[in-house]
Design an enzyme around this catalytic site. Structure first.
Site, PDB file in Angstrom:
ATOM      1  CB  CYS A   1      -0.900  -0.007   1.236  1.00  0.00           C
ATOM      2  SG  CYS A   1      -2.013   1.414   1.274  1.00  0.00           S
TER       3      CYS A   1
ATOM      4  CB  CYS B   1      -2.014  -0.010   8.430  1.00  0.00           C
ATOM      5  SG  CYS B   1      -2.727  -1.227   7.315  1.00  0.00           S
TER       6      CYS B   1
ATOM      7  CD  GLU C   1      -7.369   4.225  -0.560  1.00  0.00           C
ATOM      8  OE1 GLU C   1      -7.403   4.018   0.659  1.00  0.00           O
ATOM      9  OE2 GLU C   1      -8.405   4.437  -1.223  1.00  0.00           O
TER      10      GLU C   1
ATOM     11  CB  CYS D   1      -8.884  -3.783  10.844  1.00  0.00           C
ATOM     12  SG  CYS D   1     -10.602  -3.897  10.500  1.00  0.00           S
TER      13      CYS D   1
HETATM   14  N1  SAH Z   1      -6.888   1.555   2.439  1.00  0.00           N
HETATM   15  C1  SAH Z   1      -8.217   1.453   2.963  1.00  0.00           C
HETATM   16  C2  SAH Z   1      -8.511   0.058   3.539  1.00  0.00           C
HETATM   17  C3  SAH Z   1      -7.721  -0.222   4.780  1.00  0.00           C
HETATM   18  S1  SAH Z   1      -8.164  -1.520   5.869  1.00  0.00           S
HETATM   19  C4  SAH Z   1      -8.451   2.506   4.020  1.00  0.00           C
HETATM   20  O1  SAH Z   1      -7.495   3.172   4.412  1.00  0.00           O
HETATM   21  O2  SAH Z   1      -9.588   2.712   4.428  1.00  0.00           O
HETATM   22  C5  SAH Z   1      -9.612  -1.070   6.699  1.00  0.00           C
HETATM   23  C6  SAH Z   1      -9.466  -0.269   7.993  1.00  0.00           C
HETATM   24  O3  SAH Z   1      -8.563  -0.867   8.942  1.00  0.00           O
HETATM   25  C7  SAH Z   1      -8.980   1.140   7.746  1.00  0.00           C
HETATM   26  O4  SAH Z   1      -9.814   2.049   8.407  1.00  0.00           O
HETATM   27  C8  SAH Z   1      -7.602   1.098   8.375  1.00  0.00           C
HETATM   28  O5  SAH Z   1      -7.142   2.355   8.740  1.00  0.00           O
HETATM   29  C9  SAH Z   1      -7.830   0.182   9.557  1.00  0.00           C
HETATM   30  N2  SAH Z   1      -6.587  -0.287  10.176  1.00  0.00           N
HETATM   31  C10 SAH Z   1      -5.346  -0.267   9.674  1.00  0.00           C
HETATM   32  N3  SAH Z   1      -4.449  -0.757  10.563  1.00  0.00           N
HETATM   33  C11 SAH Z   1      -5.146  -1.091  11.659  1.00  0.00           C
HETATM   34  C12 SAH Z   1      -4.782  -1.682  12.907  1.00  0.00           C
HETATM   35  N4  SAH Z   1      -3.536  -2.022  13.177  1.00  0.00           N
HETATM   36  N5  SAH Z   1      -5.772  -1.914  13.791  1.00  0.00           N
HETATM   37  C13 SAH Z   1      -7.051  -1.605  13.508  1.00  0.00           C
HETATM   38  N6  SAH Z   1      -7.448  -1.065  12.346  1.00  0.00           N
HETATM   39  C14 SAH Z   1      -6.518  -0.801  11.424  1.00  0.00           C
END
Ligand code: SAH
Length: 344
Positions: A111, A118, A159, A338
């Site tokens: 990403c 993340c 993304e 997530c």
């Molecule tokens: N790129 C997209 C999809 C990401 S995954 C986006 O940014 O929305 C879906 C969700 O999980 C997003 O809101 C992301 O910020 C969240 N996320 C990322 N890392 C995480 C973590 N370590 N714990 C909980 N949620 C997380």
């Protein structure tokens, strides 16, 4: 060699019309691919041998290889690790909700945004996934479970809004009654907030659900968390785009907020966040806030907020007329929750 899943309908139609001179085969072939979910063209029993040969020499049906499948202790969540044709790994997570199968799918290899909390951002960004590779994640899981996927979440690695054209073709196939036939309310796209893409998707008006990853009440703080790396959109612009999206499409909006202990989970920040939501006129029946408990990822010092701070945060939102839910943690034991998809 392309996969047949990468073709637009018009391209497949042209191929059948010009090369095979049997355009009426189009519906039959679509049915084999998406309804019967064939893995080889030789399974198409109602097609003449010469067509099977033409199709097999020109197109592949699968390019991804399942290299690992991890089941959570509850058996409710399965993490699939796929290898792409260029030897990169991508992930999909099968979730069971009220007896229905939902699949969280990846849209890119790595990403480019790299939110600090993340794990997908820790994986080197390689490229966008093709339309075929995105659809294939669903078909392969359907093959594996011998069942249908009833809901799709674009919340895996990558993304999605940076892979806009392919995502539009994928959504078209998901909604198509001759292909996946998934209801628009069962498709959710989560984005870090690529403002022009949100607006363009609103104009297309598929009516699918939108989720915005906001995660902080202040721009400087969101920048520090890395959510604005590579792109440059303010929280206000993203919220306005979200409002535009629901005004145009009449569908629903989720505002996502990962709660990080001692970083963005104070009641002061909850008040500021509530004010932002009110200012942008997003206190509505079709908007909800999703408070995501932080899930552990490698090499970070972030921690999950305590239950007390989560409760206090929720209460502040509630007193401002904003209903929030804390997202249920699923698949944490197999690094499938997530933000954990880049962890093995
Ligand atoms: N790129 C997209 C999809 C990401 S995954 C986006 O940014 O929305 C879906 C969700 O999980 C997003 O809101 C992301 O910020 C969240 N996320 C990322 N890392 C995480 C973590 N370590 N714990 C909980 N949620 C997380």
């Amino acid at each position: 060699m392309k996969t047949i899943l990468d073709l637009l309908d018009s391209e497949l139609y042209d191929f059948l019309n010009k090369k095979i001179k049997q355009k009426y085969r189009f519906n039959q072939i679509i049915n084999w691919i998406y309804k019967k979910k064939i893995k080889s063209f030789s399974e198409c029993t109602n097609l003449p041998k010469n067509i099977i040969k033409e199709l097999s020499t020109k197109y592949k049906l699968r390019t991804l290889r399942i290299i690992q499948k991890k089941k959570s202790i509850t058996n409710e969540t399965i993490k699939y690790i796929f290898q792409t044709i260029d030897n990169n790994n991508i992930f999909a997570v099968l979730l069971k909700k009220a007896g229905k199968n939902k699949l969280c799918i990846s849209s890119q290899i790595g990403c480019p945004i790299k939110c600090d909390f993340c794990s997908s951002g820790k994986v080197k960004f390689v490229r966008n996934l093709t339309k075929g590779e995105i659809l294939e994640q669903i078909l392969q899981v359907e093959n594996d479970i011998k069942g249908n996927i009833a809901g799709v979440l674009f919340m895996g690695m990558g993304e999605p809004m940076l892979n806009f054209n392919n995502i539009v073709s994928v959504i078209t196939a998901l909604l198509d009654k001759n292909k996946f036939k998934i209801g628009k309310k069962h498709i959710t796209i989560s984005t870090i907030g690529i403002v022009p893409a949100i607006k363009n998707l609103a104009k297309i008006n598929f009516g699918i659900r939108m989720a915005l990853s906001i995660h902080a009440p202040y721009d400087f703080q969101r920048d520090k968390l890395g959510c604005n790396n590579f792109i440059k959109f303010s929280i206000a612009d993203i919220m306005n785009a979200g409002k535009y999206y629901i005004d145009k499409t009449n569908s629903s909006l989720t505002i996502e907020y990962v709660l990080l202990k001692g970083i963005n989970d104070s009641t002061k920040m909850a008040h500021k966040f509530a004010r932002l939501i009110r200012q942008h006129k997003l206190v509505r029946y079709n908007v909800n806030v999703n408070l995501i408990p932080y899930n552990y990822t490698y090499n970070t010092s972030y921690r999950r907020s305590t239950d007390i701070s989560i409760h206090k945060f929720k209460t502040v939102l509630y007193l401002n007329g904003i209903i929030s839910i804390s997202r249920k943690i699923k698949g944490e034991d197999i690094n499938a929750a997530c933000g954990q998809l880049g962890c093995y």
